[in-house]
Design a protein around this motif. Structure first.
Motif, PDB file in Angstrom:
ATOM      1  N   ALA A 110     -36.351  -9.525 -27.968  1.00  0.00           N
ATOM      2  CA  ALA A 110     -37.802  -9.933 -28.049  1.00  0.00           C
ATOM      3  C   ALA A 110     -38.269 -10.526 -26.768  1.00  0.00           C
ATOM      4  O   ALA A 110     -39.483 -10.326 -26.479  1.00  0.00           O
ATOM      5  CB  ALA A 110     -38.140 -11.075 -29.192  1.00  0.00           C
ATOM      6  N   ARG A 111     -37.289 -10.897 -26.104  1.00  0.00           N
ATOM      7  CA  ARG A 111     -37.609 -11.479 -24.546  1.00  0.00           C
ATOM      8  C   ARG A 111     -37.819 -10.620 -23.292  1.00  0.00           C
ATOM      9  O   ARG A 111     -37.959 -10.836 -22.325  1.00  0.00           O
ATOM     10  CB  ARG A 111     -36.542 -12.555 -24.030  1.00  0.00           C
ATOM     11  CG  ARG A 111     -36.312 -13.775 -25.176  1.00  0.00           C
ATOM     12  CD  ARG A 111     -35.594 -14.685 -24.627  1.00  0.00           C
ATOM     13  NE  ARG A 111     -34.301 -14.231 -24.172  1.00  0.00           N
ATOM     14  CZ  ARG A 111     -33.425 -14.796 -23.233  1.00  0.00           C
ATOM     15  NH1 ARG A 111     -33.711 -15.839 -22.674  1.00  0.00           N
ATOM     16  NH2 ARG A 111     -32.248 -14.545 -23.016  1.00  0.00           N
ATOM     17  N   LEU A 112     -37.569  -9.108 -23.831  1.00  0.00           N
ATOM     18  CA  LEU A 112     -37.323  -8.099 -22.706  1.00  0.00           C
ATOM     19  C   LEU A 112     -38.774  -7.870 -21.887  1.00  0.00           C
ATOM     20  O   LEU A 112     -38.805  -7.459 -20.795  1.00  0.00           O
ATOM     21  CB  LEU A 112     -37.032  -6.786 -23.209  1.00  0.00           C
ATOM     22  CG  LEU A 112     -35.617  -6.760 -23.801  1.00  0.00           C
ATOM     23  CD1 LEU A 112     -35.570  -5.313 -24.718  1.00  0.00           C
ATOM     24  CD2 LEU A 112     -34.728  -6.730 -22.595  1.00  0.00           C
ATOM     25  N   GLY A 113     -39.838  -8.564 -22.534  1.00  0.00           N
ATOM     26  CA  GLY A 113     -41.274  -8.390 -21.535  1.00  0.00           C
ATOM     27  C   GLY A 113     -41.411  -9.609 -20.743  1.00  0.00           C
ATOM     28  O   GLY A 113     -42.386  -9.771 -19.902  1.00  0.00           O
ATOM     29  N   GLY A 138     -38.298  -5.243 -35.213  1.00  0.00           N
ATOM     30  CA  GLY A 138     -39.661  -5.305 -34.660  1.00  0.00           C
ATOM     31  C   GLY A 138     -39.490  -5.446 -32.971  1.00  0.00           C
ATOM     32  O   GLY A 138     -40.716  -5.716 -32.350  1.00  0.00           O
ATOM     33  N   THR A 139     -38.531  -4.942 -32.592  1.00  0.00           N
ATOM     34  CA  THR A 139     -38.358  -5.251 -31.112  1.00  0.00           C
ATOM     35  C   THR A 139     -38.324  -3.732 -30.153  1.00  0.00           C
ATOM     36  O   THR A 139     -38.011  -3.600 -29.062  1.00  0.00           O
ATOM     37  CB  THR A 139     -37.081  -6.075 -30.597  1.00  0.00           C
ATOM     38  OG1 THR A 139     -36.081  -5.381 -31.021  1.00  0.00           O
ATOM     39  CG2 THR A 139     -37.219  -7.490 -31.011  1.00  0.00           C
ATOM     40  N   LEU A 140     -38.375  -2.776 -31.071  1.00  0.00           N
ATOM     41  CA  LEU A 140     -38.119  -1.418 -30.306  1.00  0.00           C
ATOM     42  C   LEU A 140     -39.282  -1.142 -29.383  1.00  0.00           C
ATOM     43  O   LEU A 140     -38.970  -0.637 -28.361  1.00  0.00           O
ATOM     44  CB  LEU A 140     -38.015  -0.463 -31.518  1.00  0.00           C
ATOM     45  CG  LEU A 140     -36.695   0.000 -32.196  1.00  0.00           C
ATOM     46  CD1 LEU A 140     -36.833   0.945 -33.407  1.00  0.00           C
ATOM     47  CD2 LEU A 140     -35.779   0.668 -30.882  1.00  0.00           C
ATOM     48  N   GLY A 141     -40.450  -1.624 -29.806  1.00  0.00           N
ATOM     49  CA  GLY A 141     -41.684  -1.425 -28.849  1.00  0.00           C
ATOM     50  C   GLY A 141     -41.386  -2.042 -27.592  1.00  0.00           C
ATOM     51  O   GLY A 141     -41.477  -1.420 -26.507  1.00  0.00           O
ATOM     52  N   VAL A 142     -40.817  -3.420 -27.484  1.00  0.00           N
ATOM     53  CA  VAL A 142     -40.867  -4.176 -26.272  1.00  0.00           C
ATOM     54  C   VAL A 142     -39.624  -3.603 -25.450  1.00  0.00           C
ATOM     55  O   VAL A 142     -39.456  -3.293 -24.355  1.00  0.00           O
ATOM     56  CB  VAL A 142     -40.832  -5.701 -26.692  1.00  0.00           C
ATOM     57  CG1 VAL A 142     -39.345  -5.995 -27.174  1.00  0.00           C
ATOM     58  CG2 VAL A 142     -40.939  -6.280 -25.124  1.00  0.00           C
ATOM     59  N   ALA A 143     -38.653  -2.865 -26.060  1.00  0.00           N
ATOM     60  CA  ALA A 143     -37.588  -2.456 -25.555  1.00  0.00           C
ATOM     61  C   ALA A 143     -37.831  -1.248 -24.789  1.00  0.00           C
ATOM     62  O   ALA A 143     -37.533  -0.794 -23.534  1.00  0.00           O
ATOM     63  CB  ALA A 143     -36.410  -2.254 -26.500  1.00  0.00           C
TER      64      ALA A 143
END
Length: 289
Positions: A110-113, A138-143
Motif C-alpha cells: 500500500a505504501r508504493l505510492g 487492494g494493492t495491485l493498482g498502486v503496484a
C-alpha cells in the motif's frame, strides 16, 4: 537447471518472528539441512521472513558457505531514507555478492505510492537489484503505478499476488483483470509460488486455473517457479508442490520450461549459474547471528 526462486529459512532461537508464534507447525527452526532434506540440492533463493538486519546477515552468511543458496532477498524498509545505505553496507559484508533483491512486506504494497518509497525503489534499480512485491488486498493498482513509473526497476510479484483479491470467493476474474495491468509492463515478472491457501483450502480455486491466468498474463518467459517452502508445508510436502507444478507445466515447450524452472530467476536476480553448480557435496555450515 531448476532454481527454486522462493524459499524461507529461519531460526526462532536466533531472531524474533512474531508471526510464527501463531502458526502451528512452523514455529521452529528451518535451516539449510531441512531444505536439503525436503528439496535435495536444487539451488534456491532465500527470501526474508523477518524484518531485522541481523536476519539478513545470517542469511547472507549461509549463502556464503553453501552453493545451495544462489541468492538472498533481504528485508528493507523502503520508507526509511537510510535503507539503501543499509543495503550497500550488507553488500560489502560476508555473503554480500549473493544479495540479489529486497522485499518490504510492511503495508502489503500500500505504501508504493509514497515519495520516499519511490526514491528507495529508484536507488535499488540503479544498483541492479530486484524488488520483490508481497501484495495485500487492494494493492495491485498502486503496484502497477509504481512499476509503470519506475521502468528501470525489476519488480517480482510474489505468489502471483494471489492474496490481493479473494479468489476463493469467486474473485478469480477480478484478480486476472488486475494482474493483467502488471503483466503489461516489461519490467515486471511473476513467481508461481505460495498458492497453497488459495488452492488447497475449502472454497479454493484449482492450481490449473491460477497458472493458466499467470501464463496468459505474463507468458512463460516472465514466470519463475518458487515453492514457498516451508510455508507450503502447511498444505503439501515439497515433493507434492513440485509434482503439481510439473503437471500443470506439462504443455510448455523445452525453451519455455527452461525459463520457468530457472532461466527467468537467473536473469532477473542476476544469479551466477556457475556458483549454483559448485560441488554440492560441500558440507553445510550454518552461521549464527
Amino acid at each position: 537447471m531448476t532454481v527454486d526462486a522462493h524459499v524461507h529459512l529461519w531460526d526462532p532461537d536466533l531472531h524474533d518472528h512474531d508471526w510464527l508464534r501463531s502458526t502451528n507447525g512452523l514455529n521452529r527452526r528451518f535451516g539449510l539441512d531441512d531444505l536439503v532434506a525436503a528439496a535435495g540440492t536444487v539451488p534456491a533463493v532465500a527470501v526474508q521472513a523477518g524484518q531485522s538486519a541481523a536476519e539478513a546477515r545470517w542469511l547472507l552468511g549461509l549463502a556464503a558457505r553453501s552453493p545451495q543458496l544462489a541468492g538472498v532477498v533481504v528485508h528493507g524498509d523502503l520508507g526509511d531514507a537510510t535503507v539503501v545505505d543499509m543495503i550497500d553496507a550488507l553488500r560489502a559484508e560476508v555473503g554480500g555478492p549473493t544479495l540479489v533483491g529486497l522485499r518490504d512486506p510492511v503495508g502489503g504494497g500500500a505504501r508504493l505510492g509514497q515519495t520516499q518509497v519511490r526514491r528507495s525503489l529508484a536507488a535499488l534499480g540503479e544498483r541492479g537489484l530486484a524488488v520483490d512485491l508481497l501484495l495485500g488486498e487492494g494493492t495491485l493498482g498502486v503496484a502497477y503505478e509504481a512499476a509503470r513509473d519506475l521502468p528501470q526497476v525489476r519488480f517480482v510479484v510474489d505468489h502471483a499476488a494471489i492474496s490481493a483479491v479473494d479468489v476463493r470467493s469467486g474473485g478469480l476474474a477480478e484478480w486476472a483483470a488486475q494482474l493483467a495491468l502488471l503483466g503489461g509492463l516489461p519490467n515486471v515478472v511473476c513467481k508461481l509460488s505460495g498458492f497453497g491457501k488459495a488452492t488447497a483450502e475449502p472454497g479454493g480455486v484449482s492450481l490449473d486455473e491460477v497458472v493458466r491466468v499467470a501464463l496468459d498474463v505474463f507468458g512463460p518467459y516472465r514466470l519463475m517457479f518458487g515453492s514457498d517452502w516451508p510455508v507450503s508445508t502447511l498444505w503439501s510436502p515439497y515433493e507434492d508442490v513440485l509434482s503439481a507444478m510439473t503437471r500443470v507445466m506439462g504443455g510448455l515447450t523445452a525453451d519455455e520450461a527452461v525459463a520457468v524452472w530457472g532461466g527467468t530467476a537467473v536473469g532477473v536476480y542476476g544469479l551466477d549459474p556457475a556458483r549454483s553448480l559448485i560441488d554440492k557435496r560441500m558440507p553445510i555450515q550454518e552461521a549464527e547471528g
